[in-house]
Scaffold this motif. Structure first.
Motif, short mmCIF file in Angstrom:
data_model
loop_
_atom_site.label_atom_id
_atom_site.label_comp_id
_atom_site.label_asym_id
_atom_site.label_seq_id
_atom_site.Cartn_x
_atom_site.Cartn_y
_atom_site.Cartn_z
N GLN A 172 0.85 -1.27 -0.09
CA GLN A 172 -0.07 0.03 -0.15
C GLN A 172 0.77 1.35 0.22
O GLN A 172 0.38 2.37 -0.38
CB GLN A 172 -0.89 0.09 0.99
CG GLN A 172 -0.23 0.25 2.59
CD GLN A 172 0.18 -1.03 3.17
OE1 GLN A 172 0.45 -2.05 2.50
NE2 GLN A 172 0.57 -0.94 4.42
N ILE A 173 2.10 0.97 0.28
CA ILE A 173 3.02 2.25 0.28
C ILE A 173 4.06 2.19 -0.93
O ILE A 173 4.25 3.04 -1.84
CB ILE A 173 3.95 2.34 1.53
CG1 ILE A 173 2.73 2.30 2.76
CG2 ILE A 173 4.83 3.44 1.38
CD1 ILE A 173 3.52 2.36 3.99
N ALA A 174 4.57 1.07 -1.20
CA ALA A 174 5.20 0.64 -2.23
C ALA A 174 4.99 0.57 -3.51
O ALA A 174 5.78 0.99 -4.57
CB ALA A 174 6.45 -0.62 -1.80
N GLY A 175 3.66 0.39 -3.60
CA GLY A 175 3.27 -0.01 -4.82
C GLY A 175 2.04 0.51 -5.37
O GLY A 175 1.40 0.34 -6.30
N VAL A 176 1.79 1.93 -4.76
CA VAL A 176 0.47 2.82 -5.17
C VAL A 176 1.28 4.14 -5.24
O VAL A 176 1.66 4.87 -4.71
CB VAL A 176 -0.35 2.80 -4.08
CG1 VAL A 176 -1.46 3.85 -4.43
CG2 VAL A 176 -0.94 1.46 -3.67
N GLN A 177 0.76 4.69 -6.60
CA GLN A 177 1.17 5.86 -6.91
C GLN A 177 0.83 7.17 -6.05
O GLN A 177 -0.52 6.98 -5.72
CB GLN A 177 0.62 6.30 -8.42
CG GLN A 177 1.16 5.49 -9.60
CD GLN A 177 0.37 5.85 -10.87
OE1 GLN A 177 -0.75 6.25 -10.87
NE2 GLN A 177 1.23 5.59 -11.90
N ASP A 178 1.64 7.70 -5.48
CA ASP A 178 1.15 8.81 -4.62
C ASP A 178 1.18 10.29 -5.39
O ASP A 178 0.60 11.36 -4.49
CB ASP A 178 2.27 9.19 -3.46
CG ASP A 178 3.68 9.47 -3.87
OD1 ASP A 178 3.97 9.74 -5.10
OD2 ASP A 178 4.35 9.44 -3.12
N THR A 179 1.33 10.54 -6.61
CA THR A 179 1.13 11.58 -7.57
C THR A 179 0.62 11.30 -8.84
O THR A 179 0.96 11.63 -9.86
CB THR A 179 2.21 12.83 -7.43
OG1 THR A 179 3.39 11.77 -8.15
CG2 THR A 179 2.39 13.20 -6.25
N PRO A 180 -0.64 10.54 -8.75
CA PRO A 180 -1.23 10.29 -10.00
C PRO A 180 -1.71 11.21 -10.96
O PRO A 180 -2.15 12.26 -10.44
CB PRO A 180 -2.60 9.31 -9.71
CG PRO A 180 -2.81 9.84 -8.20
CD PRO A 180 -1.40 10.17 -7.61
N ALA A 181 -1.62 11.09 -12.18
CA ALA A 181 -1.50 12.29 -13.31
C ALA A 181 -3.04 12.54 -13.33
O ALA A 181 -3.93 11.83 -13.30
CB ALA A 181 -1.08 11.66 -14.64
N HIS A 182 -3.20 13.80 -13.11
CA HIS A 182 -4.51 14.61 -13.45
C HIS A 182 -5.71 14.28 -11.99
O HIS A 182 -6.77 14.26 -12.16
CB HIS A 182 -5.45 13.98 -14.64
CG HIS A 182 -4.36 14.23 -15.93
ND1 HIS A 182 -3.58 15.49 -16.10
CD2 HIS A 182 -3.87 13.60 -16.43
CE1 HIS A 182 -3.12 15.36 -17.24
NE2 HIS A 182 -2.99 14.08 -17.56
N ARG A 183 -4.94 13.75 -10.87
CA ARG A 183 -5.92 13.39 -9.94
C ARG A 183 -5.32 13.82 -8.74
O ARG A 183 -4.77 13.02 -7.74
CB ARG A 183 -6.05 11.67 -9.94
CG ARG A 183 -6.31 11.22 -11.25
CD ARG A 183 -6.71 9.69 -11.14
NE ARG A 183 -7.83 9.36 -10.39
CZ ARG A 183 -8.04 8.03 -10.06
NH1 ARG A 183 -7.37 6.96 -10.67
NH2 ARG A 183 -9.26 7.69 -9.18
N PRO A 184 -4.93 15.29 -8.30
CA PRO A 184 -4.53 15.74 -7.30
C PRO A 184 -5.26 15.08 -6.05
O PRO A 184 -4.50 15.09 -5.09
CB PRO A 184 -4.66 17.16 -7.51
CG PRO A 184 -5.69 17.45 -8.37
CD PRO A 184 -5.61 16.25 -9.41
N LEU A 185 -6.59 14.98 -5.83
CA LEU A 185 -7.30 14.86 -4.60
C LEU A 185 -6.81 13.45 -4.25
O LEU A 185 -6.71 13.13 -2.98
CB LEU A 185 -8.67 15.09 -4.92
CG LEU A 185 -9.17 16.57 -5.02
CD1 LEU A 185 -10.77 16.60 -5.17
CD2 LEU A 185 -8.55 17.47 -3.68
#
Length: 409
Positions: free
Chosen positions: A205-218
């Motif tokens: 949940q930390i290593a494999g999930v994008q924390d700044t996904p494109a076009h989805r700031p919220l």
């Protein structure tokens, strides 16, 4: 985070790939060695002295594994099956003499091979999270008829809140608390024919999930908040688990993390090594991270075979979908030429994929479209070799697992 290249840079990269592979027929895959080496250097920088165990499922190429393991900062392999581990650790010229199987195995044939080979038993470590998995091994080869087998405990790293009613992370091991881990460690230590040597806790949940996904700031804001909470909880619990298990048996290694959490996990005193693999290739799912800016190192090409209407082209195949929760982010990304996207009504297909957008203006029948795979090693399940590119020329080809005729369940 990785960002799409400027238009001029993208055209240069497209021309570089096209020219280098002009004599080859697609479908084909290319590994940019310059990008691979740069990504390896960056992983070592982020680990700040903590050894990196290479996750083979994200590489699936023995030549690449050898190249990376020859670099300072990398040590050992995290394999995805026992059969693969025996292959990588076997023979007079093994890829590695330190291979940890990342998942429990019930492969009876592979267990027999491991148990009957003292050299393999010294090089390969099994993963367990229950007594029943030990029972499977004993049923295949009783302790009196085998070498002592090395064992690593897999501890659940997910975040559980609201009394366990909310689960954030992947569902792997049932072992979550220090008490549960210590109880299992005692049972392993008491069993004849097993030696407890390591502990692993993978925080997907930390290593494999994008924390700044494109076009989805919220969404990015929410993910970062949850990851922060999870990281703090896990750091404390992991230290307690390691202390509890170390009271039962001395541990050679404590493995944690992944590409997306290398520096965060490496900073924990209880962790002796981190795992990483996807960051070497930097597939599309690893674009949206704040902690690093890796360079895409693998691409695959398929040819344009139709132009059904102006503004749309059709390529042969292209439906190299990645595993995981079904969604658009599991589909390969048309990258060169820029300005292409698949149709939402069709997606990517087994035998053909229509693409539309301004990028079609430069395409003719027989031209190539270059894609990036969503995940890392799964690209190698579609091709027999990775054509290696250094500078502006091809330097050879490295057989993938598929190309070497191996199959690992």
């Amino acid at each position: 985070m990785s960002l799409p290249p400027p238009a001029a840079d993208g055209e240069r990269q497209r021309a570089r790939l096209d020219l280098a592979t002009a004599d080859l027929d697609p479908p084909l895959a290319v590994l940019d060695l310059d990008a691979l080496d740069a990504n390896a250097d960056d992983l070592v920088r982020r680990a700040a002295g903590t050894p990196i165990r290479v996750a083979s499922k994200s590489v699936r190429n023995r030549g690449v594994l050898r190249r990376v393991l020859a670099r300072p900062g990398f040590a050992g392999v995290l394999a995805y099956s026992l059969s693969e581990a025996l292959w990588l650790a076997g023979g007079d010229d093994p890829v590695s003499t330190d291979v940890v199987v990342g998942y429990p195995s019930t492969d009876r044939s592979a267990l027999r091979r491991l148990a009957s080979d003292d050299a393999a038993a010294a090089r390969v470590t099994l993963m367990v999270d229950s007594v029943e998995q030990l029972d499977v091994v004993d049923a295949v080869v009783p302790p009196a008829r085998r070498a002592t087998l090395r064992v690593c405990l897999d501890v659940d790293a997910s975040l559980r809140v609201a009394g366990g009613r909310v689960h954030i992370g992947v569902r792997r091991s049932p072992v979550h608390s220090p008490a549960h881990a210590a109880a299992l460690a005692r049972k392993v230590a008491e069993r004849r024919g097993f030696a407890l040597v390591g502990l692993m806790a993978y925080e997907a949940q930390i290593a494999g999930v994008q924390d700044t996904p494109a076009h989805r700031p919220l969404r990015g804001l929410a993910v970062r908040g949850i990851q922060g909470v999870s990281a703090r909880e896990l750091a404390g619990r992991r230290a307690e688990v390691v202390a509890a298990v170390s009271g039962v048996a001395p541990l050679e290694f404590v493995n944690g993390g992944g590409t997306g959490s290398v520096e965060r996990t490496a900073a924990e005193d209880a962790v002796t090594e981190v795992a990483a693999g996807s960051g070497l290739y930097c597939p599309a799912l690893f674009d949206g991270y704040r902690a690093f800016a890796a360079r895409p190192a693998t691409f695959f090409a398929v040819p344009v075979t139709r132009i059904p209407v102006p503004g749309t082209v059709t390529v042969a195949g292209g439906g190299w979908t990645a595993s995981g929760s079904p969604g658009a982010d599991r589909l390969p990304v048309p990258t060169y030429p820029a300005g292409l996207s698949w149709l939402r009504t069709e997606g990517t297909g087994e035998v053909q994929t229509p693409l539309h957008g301004p990028g079609t203006a430069s395409l003719r029948i027989g031209d190539r479209v270059w894609f990036r795979h969503a995940k890392a090693g799964e690209l190698c399940e579609h091709v027999n070799e990775l054509h290696t590119l250094a500078g502006d020329r091809l330097t050879g080809a490295l057989p993938t697992y598929r190309g070497e005729g191996r199959s690992f369940g």
